[in-house]
Motif scaffolding. Structure first.
Motif, PDB file in Angstrom:
ATOM      1  N   ASP A  57       0.802  -1.233   0.000  1.00  0.00           N
ATOM      2  CA  ASP A  57       0.000   0.000   0.000  1.00  0.00           C
ATOM      3  C   ASP A  57       0.830   1.276   0.000  1.00  0.00           C
ATOM      4  OD1 ASP A  57      -2.429  -1.489   0.016  1.00  0.00           O
ATOM      5  OD2 ASP A  57      -2.201  -1.793   2.173  1.00  0.00           O
ATOM      6  N   ILE A  58       2.052   1.179  -0.511  1.00  0.00           N
ATOM      7  CA  ILE A  58       2.875   2.371  -0.731  1.00  0.00           C
ATOM      8  C   ILE A  58       3.092   2.488  -2.242  1.00  0.00           C
ATOM      9  CG2 ILE A  58       5.103   3.470  -0.332  1.00  0.00           C
ATOM     10  CD1 ILE A  58       5.194   2.072   2.372  1.00  0.00           C
ATOM     11  N   GLU A  59       2.454   3.466  -2.845  1.00  0.00           N
ATOM     12  CA  GLU A  59       2.457   3.597  -4.303  1.00  0.00           C
ATOM     13  C   GLU A  59       3.868   3.639  -4.873  1.00  0.00           C
ATOM     14  OE1 GLU A  59       1.688   4.080  -8.290  1.00  0.00           O
ATOM     15  OE2 GLU A  59       0.410   3.294  -6.676  1.00  0.00           O
ATOM     16  N   GLU A  60       4.764   4.383  -4.231  1.00  0.00           N
ATOM     17  CA  GLU A  60       6.126   4.492  -4.750  1.00  0.00           C
ATOM     18  C   GLU A  60       6.824   3.134  -4.762  1.00  0.00           C
ATOM     19  OE1 GLU A  60       4.802   6.318  -2.371  1.00  0.00           O
ATOM     20  OE2 GLU A  60       4.767   8.370  -3.178  1.00  0.00           O
ATOM     21  N   ASP A  61       6.573   2.331  -3.741  1.00  0.00           N
ATOM     22  CA  ASP A  61       7.182   0.997  -3.682  1.00  0.00           C
ATOM     23  C   ASP A  61       6.629   0.093  -4.780  1.00  0.00           C
ATOM     24  OD1 ASP A  61       8.524   1.923  -1.500  1.00  0.00           O
ATOM     25  OD2 ASP A  61       7.850   0.373  -0.120  1.00  0.00           O
ATOM     26  N   LEU A  62       5.329   0.169  -4.992  1.00  0.00           N
ATOM     27  CA  LEU A  62       4.717  -0.669  -6.027  1.00  0.00           C
ATOM     28  C   LEU A  62       5.247  -0.295  -7.400  1.00  0.00           C
ATOM     29  CD1 LEU A  62       2.734  -2.799  -6.992  1.00  0.00           C
ATOM     30  CD2 LEU A  62       0.910  -1.075  -6.896  1.00  0.00           C
ATOM     31  N   GLN A  63       5.316   0.994  -7.688  1.00  0.00           N
ATOM     32  CA  GLN A  63       5.806   1.437  -8.993  1.00  0.00           C
ATOM     33  C   GLN A  63       7.265   1.044  -9.183  1.00  0.00           C
ATOM     34  OE1 GLN A  63       3.788   2.679 -11.397  1.00  0.00           O
ATOM     35  NE2 GLN A  63       5.599   2.322 -12.686  1.00  0.00           N
ATOM     36  N   ALA A  64       8.063   1.205  -8.136  1.00  0.00           N
ATOM     37  CA  ALA A  64       9.482   0.837  -8.226  1.00  0.00           C
ATOM     38  C   ALA A  64       9.648  -0.655  -8.473  1.00  0.00           C
ATOM     39  CB  ALA A  64      10.205   1.247  -6.952  1.00  0.00           C
ATOM     40  N   HIS A 105       3.295 -11.411  -2.289  1.00  0.00           N
ATOM     41  CA  HIS A 105       3.903 -11.806  -1.018  1.00  0.00           C
ATOM     42  C   HIS A 105       3.339 -10.938   0.095  1.00  0.00           C
ATOM     43  CE1 HIS A 105       6.940 -12.453   2.088  1.00  0.00           C
ATOM     44  NE2 HIS A 105       7.487 -13.411   1.350  1.00  0.00           N
ATOM     45  N   VAL A 106       2.862 -11.570   1.149  1.00  0.00           N
ATOM     46  CA  VAL A 106       2.305 -10.844   2.291  1.00  0.00           C
ATOM     47  C   VAL A 106       3.270  -9.764   2.760  1.00  0.00           C
ATOM     48  CG1 VAL A 106       1.641 -11.040   4.716  1.00  0.00           C
ATOM     49  CG2 VAL A 106       0.860 -12.757   3.090  1.00  0.00           C
ATOM     50  N   GLY A 107       2.782  -8.531   2.849  1.00  0.00           N
ATOM     51  CA  GLY A 107       3.577  -7.424   3.355  1.00  0.00           C
ATOM     52  C   GLY A 107       4.404  -6.690   2.321  1.00  0.00           C
ATOM     53  N   ASN A 108       4.540  -7.255   1.114  1.00  0.00           N
ATOM     54  CA  ASN A 108       5.349  -6.629   0.067  1.00  0.00           C
ATOM     55  C   ASN A 108       4.500  -5.735  -0.838  1.00  0.00           C
ATOM     56  OD1 ASN A 108       8.013  -9.039  -0.713  1.00  0.00           O
ATOM     57  ND2 ASN A 108       7.445  -8.080   1.208  1.00  0.00           N
ATOM     58  N   ALA A 109       5.156  -5.088  -1.790  1.00  0.00           N
ATOM     59  CA  ALA A 109       4.455  -4.143  -2.660  1.00  0.00           C
ATOM     60  C   ALA A 109       3.393  -4.825  -3.510  1.00  0.00           C
ATOM     61  CB  ALA A 109       5.466  -3.416  -3.555  1.00  0.00           C
ATOM     62  N   ILE A 110       3.736  -5.981  -4.073  1.00  0.00           N
ATOM     63  CA  ILE A 110       2.754  -6.821  -4.769  1.00  0.00           C
ATOM     64  C   ILE A 110       2.340  -7.885  -3.772  1.00  0.00           C
ATOM     65  CG2 ILE A 110       2.374  -8.412  -6.689  1.00  0.00           C
ATOM     66  CD1 ILE A 110       4.609  -6.882  -8.202  1.00  0.00           C
ATOM     67  N   TYR A 111       1.089  -7.833  -3.324  1.00  0.00           N
ATOM     68  CA  TYR A 111       0.697  -8.715  -2.231  1.00  0.00           C
ATOM     69  C   TYR A 111      -0.696  -9.338  -2.387  1.00  0.00           C
ATOM     70  CZ  TYR A 111      -2.284  -4.917  -0.463  1.00  0.00           C
ATOM     71  OH  TYR A 111      -3.253  -3.952  -0.329  1.00  0.00           O
ATOM     72  N   ASN A 112      -1.432  -8.949  -3.421  1.00  0.00           N
ATOM     73  CA  ASN A 112      -2.786  -9.472  -3.591  1.00  0.00           C
ATOM     74  C   ASN A 112      -3.125  -9.490  -5.079  1.00  0.00           C
ATOM     75  OD1 ASN A 112      -3.135  -6.759  -4.181  1.00  0.00           O
ATOM     76  ND2 ASN A 112      -4.554  -6.352  -2.494  1.00  0.00           N
ATOM     77  N   THR A 113      -4.385  -9.820  -5.389  1.00  0.00           N
ATOM     78  CA  THR A 113      -4.778  -9.903  -6.796  1.00  0.00           C
ATOM     79  C   THR A 113      -4.736  -8.552  -7.500  1.00  0.00           C
ATOM     80  OG1 THR A 113      -6.093 -11.880  -6.347  1.00  0.00           O
ATOM     81  CG2 THR A 113      -6.567 -10.697  -8.381  1.00  0.00           C
ATOM     82  N   PRO A 114      -5.268  -7.472  -6.921  1.00  0.00           N
ATOM     83  CA  PRO A 114      -5.199  -6.187  -7.630  1.00  0.00           C
ATOM     84  C   PRO A 114      -3.781  -5.734  -7.967  1.00  0.00           C
ATOM     85  CG  PRO A 114      -6.851  -6.077  -5.904  1.00  0.00           C
ATOM     86  CD  PRO A 114      -6.126  -7.374  -5.715  1.00  0.00           C
ATOM     87  N   THR A 115      -2.844  -5.885  -7.030  1.00  0.00           N
ATOM     88  CA  THR A 115      -1.476  -5.459  -7.322  1.00  0.00           C
ATOM     89  C   THR A 115      -0.802  -6.402  -8.322  1.00  0.00           C
ATOM     90  OG1 THR A 115      -0.784  -6.549  -5.255  1.00  0.00           O
ATOM     91  CG2 THR A 115      -1.076  -4.157  -5.199  1.00  0.00           C
ATOM     92  N   THR A 116      -1.161  -7.676  -8.281  1.00  0.00           N
ATOM     93  CA  THR A 116      -0.650  -8.619  -9.281  1.00  0.00           C
ATOM     94  C   THR A 116      -1.152  -8.250 -10.669  1.00  0.00           C
ATOM     95  OG1 THR A 116      -0.572 -10.420  -7.645  1.00  0.00           O
ATOM     96  CG2 THR A 116      -0.539 -11.050  -9.962  1.00  0.00           C
ATOM     97  N   LEU A 117      -2.427  -7.933 -10.772  1.00  0.00           N
ATOM     98  CA  LEU A 117      -3.009  -7.557 -12.065  1.00  0.00           C
ATOM     99  C   LEU A 117      -2.351  -6.290 -12.611  1.00  0.00           C
ATOM    100  CD1 LEU A 117      -6.765  -8.307 -11.341  1.00  0.00           C
ATOM    101  CD2 LEU A 117      -5.310  -9.495 -13.009  1.00  0.00           C
TER     102      LEU A 117
END
Length: 266
Positions: free
Chosen positions: A103-110, A134-146
Motif C-alpha cells: 500500500d505504498i504507491e512508490e514501492d509498487l511502482q518501483a 507476497h504478504v507485506g510486500n508491494a505486490i501482495y494481492n490480486t489487484p497489485t498482481t493484475l
C-alpha cells in the motif's frame, strides 16, 4: 501434464545431493533449486560455474528435472548470475519476491519498473522471471498482481502464484487464480492454518493439513489449462531431521498427485 517438484529450501540443512535423492524417492518429477542468500543457498550464485556439472549429474542420477530456481532477491547483479546459471544448467524459471511494502504507491511502482527491466534481461538469456504476491510486500494481492501484469509486457515475465500468500492476504486462492492465470508460469504451493502473517510449522505447511482449499485450487489450475510446474515450497525447516522434512515432501506429493490425477492432469 502438470509437473510436481520441491524447492530444496525444505532440505536446507542437507546437501543438494541428499535433497534431490529424497525428493525423487517421494515421487516428484523435478526440483526447484534454492539459491536464497542467507536462508538456503544450495546453488551458490557467486560461483555457480563450479557446481553446474555436479548439479546436472545429480539430477540425471535420480531421474529428476530442473523446474525452477528461487533467488528471492531483486538485486540485479545477483539475478544476472542466476540467469546465466539457469541458461547453462537448464533451469527455465527464476523466482523472486516483489520487495517493497504494501500500500505504498512508490514501492509498487518501483517494484514493477525493476521487474520490467529484469524481465527483459531474463529474456536475453532465454529464461523466465516470475514474481509472486507476497504478504507485506508491494505486490501482495490480486489487484497489485493484475497491475504488474498490465504494466510488464515482456514475454519472459510471469506470475508465480502461491496460494498460501493469497490466503493469508484474506483472499480465497481458488477464486484468485483464474484472474491471473493468463500470466502464471510457475506455482509455489504449501498449506497453512489460519490467515496469519507466517506459514507456521513445517507440518502444517504439508499440503492437505491446513485450511486452504487446495483441492479447489488444483481444479482451478486444471480448468484454466495450466500446464507449468507446481513446486512445494516449505520454509522454516531448521532443526528438523531428514525423516521429518522427507515426510512433509512425501505427504504433499500424495495429496497433490491424487488431486491432479483425479482431474486428469497427471
Amino acid at each position: 501434464m502438470i509437473k510436481l517438484g520441491v524447492n530444496t529450501v525444505l532440505f536446507k540443512e542437507f546437501d543438494f545431493a541428499t535433497a534431490v535423492k529424497h525428493i525423487a524417492l517421494s515421487g516428484y518429477d523435478g526440483v526447484e533449486v534454492s539459491a536464497i542468500k542467507g536462508m538456503c543457498e544450495h546453488l551458490v550464485l557467486d560461483e555457480w560455474e563450479k557446481q553446474a556439472a555436479e548439479f546436472r549429474q545429480i539430477a540425471s542420477d535420480h531421474g529428476v528435472q530442473f523446474l525452477s530456481m528461487e533467488v528471492a532477491s531483486l538485486d540485479e547483479a545477483r539475478l544476472t548470475r542466476a540467469f546465466e546459471a539457469g541458461a547453462e544448467i537448464g533451469i527455465p524459471v527464476i523466482n523472486v519476491g516483489p520487495g517493497g511494502k504494501s500500500d505504498i504507491e512508490e514501492d509498487l511502482q518501483a517494484s514493477i519498473e525493476k521487474l520490467a527491466r529484469l524481465s527483459e534481461k531474463a529474456e536475453s538469456y532465454g529464461v523466465t522471471l516470475c514474481v509472486k504476491a507476497h504478504v507485506g510486500n508491494a505486490i501482495y494481492n490480486t489487484p497489485t498482481t493484475l497491475r504488474a501484469m498490465r504494466e510488464i509486457a515482456s514475454p519472459a515475465f510471469g506470475i508465480d502464484m502461491d496460494p498460501s500468500h493469497i490466503y493469508r492476504g484474506n483472499e480465497n486462492p481458488e477464486e484468485a487464480l483464474p484472474q491471473v492465470l493468463s500470466r502464471v508460469k510457475h506455482i509455489h504451493i504449501r498449506d497453512c492454518k489460519g490467515r496469519t502473517s507466517g506459514p507456521g510449522p513445517i507440518a502444517n505447511q504439508a499440503c492437505g493439513r491446513g485450511d486452504i482449499d487446495l483441492a479447489a485450487y488444483c481444479k482451478a489450475m486444471v480448468d484454466g489449462g495450466y500446464e507449468g510446474p507446481v513446486c512445494l515450497e516449505v520454509i522454516g525447516a531448521k532443526g528438523h531431521s531428514l525423516a521429518e522434512v522427507s515426510i512433509v515432501a512425501a505427504e504433499s506429493y500424495g495429496y497433490l498427485n491424487a488431486c491432479l490425477k483425479g482431474l486428469g492432469a497427471r
